[in-house]
Design an enzyme around this catalytic site. Sequence first.
Site, PDB file in Angstrom:
ATOM      1  N   TYR A 135      -3.851  -2.300 -10.292  1.00  0.00           N
ATOM      2  CA  TYR A 135      -3.757  -2.141  -8.839  1.00  0.00           C
ATOM      3  C   TYR A 135      -2.895  -3.242  -8.215  1.00  0.00           C
ATOM      4  CZ  TYR A 135      -5.200  -2.084  -3.928  1.00  0.00           C
ATOM      5  OH  TYR A 135      -5.197  -2.069  -2.556  1.00  0.00           O
ATOM      6  N   LYS A 177       0.478   3.504  -2.880  1.00  0.00           N
ATOM      7  CA  LYS A 177      -0.664   4.413  -2.998  1.00  0.00           C
ATOM      8  C   LYS A 177      -0.235   5.880  -2.888  1.00  0.00           C
ATOM      9  CE  LYS A 177      -3.585   0.768  -1.226  1.00  0.00           C
ATOM     10  NZ  LYS A 177      -4.321   0.178  -0.065  1.00  0.00           N
ATOM     11  N   TYR A 191      -4.529   3.321   7.905  1.00  0.00           N
ATOM     12  CA  TYR A 191      -5.850   2.716   8.065  1.00  0.00           C
ATOM     13  C   TYR A 191      -6.458   3.164   9.394  1.00  0.00           C
ATOM     14  CZ  TYR A 191      -3.606  -0.148   4.534  1.00  0.00           C
ATOM     15  OH  TYR A 191      -2.923  -0.580   3.441  1.00  0.00           O
ATOM     16  N   VAL A 194       1.183  -3.747   3.902  1.00  0.00           N
ATOM     17  CA  VAL A 194       1.142  -5.029   4.612  1.00  0.00           C
ATOM     18  C   VAL A 194       2.407  -5.859   4.408  1.00  0.00           C
ATOM     19  CG1 VAL A 194      -1.363  -5.261   4.777  1.00  0.00           C
ATOM     20  CG2 VAL A 194      -0.155  -6.145   2.759  1.00  0.00           C
ATOM     21  N   SER A 248       0.796  -1.238   0.000  1.00  0.00           N
ATOM     22  CA  SER A 248       0.000   0.000   0.000  1.00  0.00           C
ATOM     23  C   SER A 248       0.823   1.280   0.000  1.00  0.00           C
ATOM     24  CB  SER A 248      -0.929   0.029   1.206  1.00  0.00           C
ATOM     25  OG  SER A 248      -1.879  -0.994   1.100  1.00  0.00           O
TER      26      SER A 248
END
Lengths: 311, 311, 311, 311
Positions: A194, A70, A246, A264, A67
């Site tokens: 993605y 991102k 998150y 992760v 992530s």
Amino acid sequence: MPSAPNLQEAVAEIAAEMRDRPDRGDVATYIPELAKIDPARFGLCVVDTTGAVAAAGDAEEPFSIQSISKVFTLTLALGMSGDRLWSRVGREPSGSAFNSIVQLEHERGVPRNPFINAGAIAVTDVILSGHQPREALGEILRFVRFVSDDESITIDKAVAASEQRTGFRNAALANYMKSFGVLQNPVDYTLGVYFHHCAIAMSCRQLAMAGRFLAHEGRSPTTGLSVVSPQRARRINAIMLTCGHYDGSGEFAYRVGLPGKSGVGGGILAIAPGKASIAVWSPGLDAAGNSHLGRIALEKLSRRMGWSIFG
Amino acid sequence: MPSAPNLQEAVAEIAAEMRDRPDRGDVATYIPELAKIDPARFGLCVVDTTGAVAAAGDAEEPFSIQSISKVFTLTLALGMSGDRLWSRVGREPSGSAFNSIVQLEHERGVPRNPFINAGAIAVTDVILSGHQPREALGEILRFVRFVSDDESITIDKAVAASEQRTGFRNAALANYMKSFGVLQNPVDYTLGVYFHHCAIAMSCRQLAMAGRFLAHEGRSPTTGLSVVSPQRARRINAIMLTCGHYDGSGEFAYRVGLPGKSGVGGGILAIAPGKASIAVWSPGLDAAGNSHLGRIALEKLSRRMGWSIFG
Amino acid sequence: MPSAPNLQEAVAEIAAEMRDRPDRGDVATYIPELAKIDPARFGLCVVDTTGAVAAAGDAEEPFSIQSISKVFTLTLALGMSGDRLWSRVGREPSGSAFNSIVQLEHERGVPRNPFINAGAIAVTDVILSGHQPREALGEILRFVRFVSDDESITIDKAVAASEQRTGFRNAALANYMKSFGVLQNPVDYTLGVYFHHCAIAMSCRQLAMAGRFLAHEGRSPTTGLSVVSPQRARRINAIMLTCGHYDGSGEFAYRVGLPGKSGVGGGILAIAPGKASIAVWSPGLDAAGNSHLGRIALEKLSRRMGWSIFG
Amino acid sequence: MPSAPNLQEAVAEIAAEMRDRPDRGDVATYIPELAKIDPARFGLCVVDTTGAVAAAGDAEEPFSIQSISKVFTLTLALGMSGDRLWSRVGREPSGSAFNSIVQLEHERGVPRNPFINAGAIAVTDVILSGHQPREALGEILRFVRFVSDDESITIDKAVAASEQRTGFRNAALANYMKSFGVLQNPVDYTLGVYFHHCAIAMSCRQLAMAGRFLAHEGRSPTTGLSVVSPQRARRINAIMLTCGHYDGSGEFAYRVGLPGKSGVGGGILAIAPGKASIAVWSPGLDAAGNSHLGRIALEKLSRRMGWSIFG
């Protein structure tokens, strides 16, 4: 600003301390490629705005950034579509897990921010717009190589393939957004891009290099060229601070006091604006899905260097 | 750091600009005492760490600080119970409205953070512990007077009484937490203190003075005495950044780039760590319940002074 | 039990009254094949347990049965896997819309009942188990033809293809369940069969014939052969009563007092246990997605014939 | 209709079987008065429409009817305000626990049905309208005595007082509805009446007598006088079927096939329309808060007597 020797010393000591800690969190197990990573690995790398590098542990070993990608896709998408991006994704903390679909139902398919899975898929869809998946992916990779000034960065295709085989929850999110018209490309295209950009492999050093523009008012400290405007750099940092971990974002702000984005794979990219770009890697995760020792190392580093943005 | 003259100029110009804007948001109407406030009012006051004050507009007029009081009660409760406070309230953004009860059901009565209503009620309960409401309220008021160095600050009893008569949603939150054992005092006691500290009336000048310890590593710049430790000041700032504007906290961080706390009375307290404590007041609210022009004024001020914590 | 002549009269009069009503609800528009149906169509057919048929209006015209097919797939899946089915799907009313995904997140991917979309997809997955989609679909179609005693029933392939092209929300539900292991076949297989059995086209007469076993203690009144046990017939009726009209199930029970299952094509199959099997068709839907005039016609019929199961 | 001797035999045998079962569920513990009830108690009483009574076990011992009182308050409120009642409460299954507040937030304070706590509080508020709590409570008690034809029924004041002391979750629900204007009386008044009518104590025999009007088209079989219209009796039965067992309503319909209403005191009132009114009592509850052995006993009785409304 702290002097370079102090920083090198802090980095070395924190890495040594982390290497010996018994509490390491749990390595992500949802795909075999991540599950087999040795939880004992630990890397830390800091690049200050002068370009000085302090590294320790497994700082040269590439890992799956997941992530953290991102941050780069958000930057790229803002470059492509500007503020129109915000009609497809919000910028508020989510108050729920990284892969929650509940919020999408309550807010008609518009994800809360670009750093939860749904939001990052929507951002990927913006990048994809009008292109083939291969081209979009090429563009993302080129951008990551550009900001990190490193042409050797690649995508781990085994990881990408594995995610594609098992990424049903992300497929649910994508189809759900598609049903509300939030995605504009074929779901398989968007998901394919993605899964692949999440599978980019980088070392702590490469990642810390890639984050420099966010610590440096949007400019590449190497070339002096502008990657984004100073305002945009600040705003990306703000979103990292409020949404980058998150449902552990509040905790990260409270303890570390720096904008950051976790993955992760166990990596975290953190930004000390005007001071340094920092990458840490420890594969074991906490309950919120963020690197357990990574966060602790950053908390120690931030305190020791006086880098908290909160005073 | 900008020189004092520039700051005074910026404050005056922004206040003048705000005075003329037609878009002013909607004044809170749920109690008559707030509904009757003139939406044309606008005040702005900045105190820098040298103690220099720049003020403009209705900066001397007291208004109902409402949820801004939650910054002071959090500080006080942390002083009383330290980290044990965090067993009764979290520190994550809520992802929902200021008065949502949904989250409480999903998380067994523990509110997400001290700045949504439920969380502030839980914090009030901690302060109340073992005291009569009158004593607890006295302690809160003494603390606010102490940090603002102003003995003239009082509670608007008409506002408090009106909230007590109509605060059914807060009564629902309090009873709900009580059912999970999160509140330890009689519900009426806790609510009574809560409604009264929300009804504290302060001017922008008083509020900006009161926020100095958060901009100044926890110390009173006047006396040099420590109000809280530097770490605690940073952490309160962090919670203000991630949670201080309800479901508009991400937006405030994105646009203003400063820790801040808003109230439905139209006030906002914002902190530029190491630089200034800022209070703004404009009674009209946006959809998320935060002062519309207050946020815009702070965005302009932060940009003009280069105060964003994000670079 | 009312005599056959009265029933014929009631059916004719109700159909005539419905034909003239101006309030007809809104035809489903999410696929062109449904959107182009004339809202003026109305059909009603009742088969009593002696086999006597009363029909009126467009009772012979096939329409897309959509979710009514879920009654037949549930019956088939129970025949294949018995009570093991209930580990994959619950049997409680959902308290939310037919296509909600929120409940799935709160209950780890297990849908609440076999009549909401997610539940019917899970049931389809059970039927598919170990077969090719074509075979599973063949089995479903054979079963529907068997219980309706009519070999002419077919699938409308244009409807199925259109749903497959646009069914992103169902794809979201299916992928979501897959991520929790609730689905065991490839998502595309399960969805393919699901979209096709929803596209079965039947007339009111065919549908009323198909429902006879539920009104007749599980036996085919024509052949006397058992389709399901009496207990299973009762239990399917119970699920129809509590869950057959999505978030309008309570309303249907309250007004009509019969087990029933609706489809967005505007059809409803209702069962008067021991008395009759009833099918009605009116394409306009109410806010909960159930046939507006269909429900009203059934309310009138049930009251006139004294068929309510509630006394 | 089964002959009376068979019914007496069935009742006796089922009661004997239940007395020996080791699985008895868990007695409600939230107030001491309920917690101290012996889980070995079991009572069963059936009154058929001829007035014949079959009873076994502890059928004469009064217990706290708790939520079963909601059947009587609904009936009474419908008598007072007719269909206007439905602007204050819905009639759909809730899809969540008996004391959930989440649904209230999503549906602006209007509870889903009269049998979850929030709905029953709203119904109580309708009964209270314009009266003192004492009068409203007197009216409820008179109505219960009237339909059960038994002047000896009373309220257990210790239970009521205990609930009032600890009923914070119900206070949350009431205050929440009040904040949306769904309640019209002072919250304390409405809650006081609610806690007291839940504390009515009745034996299985008294309860079975009280349910006769619902099994008998709305008329008292003793006097032949109408309590409610036949249609209203059917409709109350329908709501009992879809909503009478909280989030176990689907299960009860599936297994027992009768309208019924449970209480946390361990009682269940079930109606076999046109055949019998049934009351069962076993204090141990299942996970959904319904009497464990009560439900099993009713399942056995319904099957043995062929009383399921589903065929």
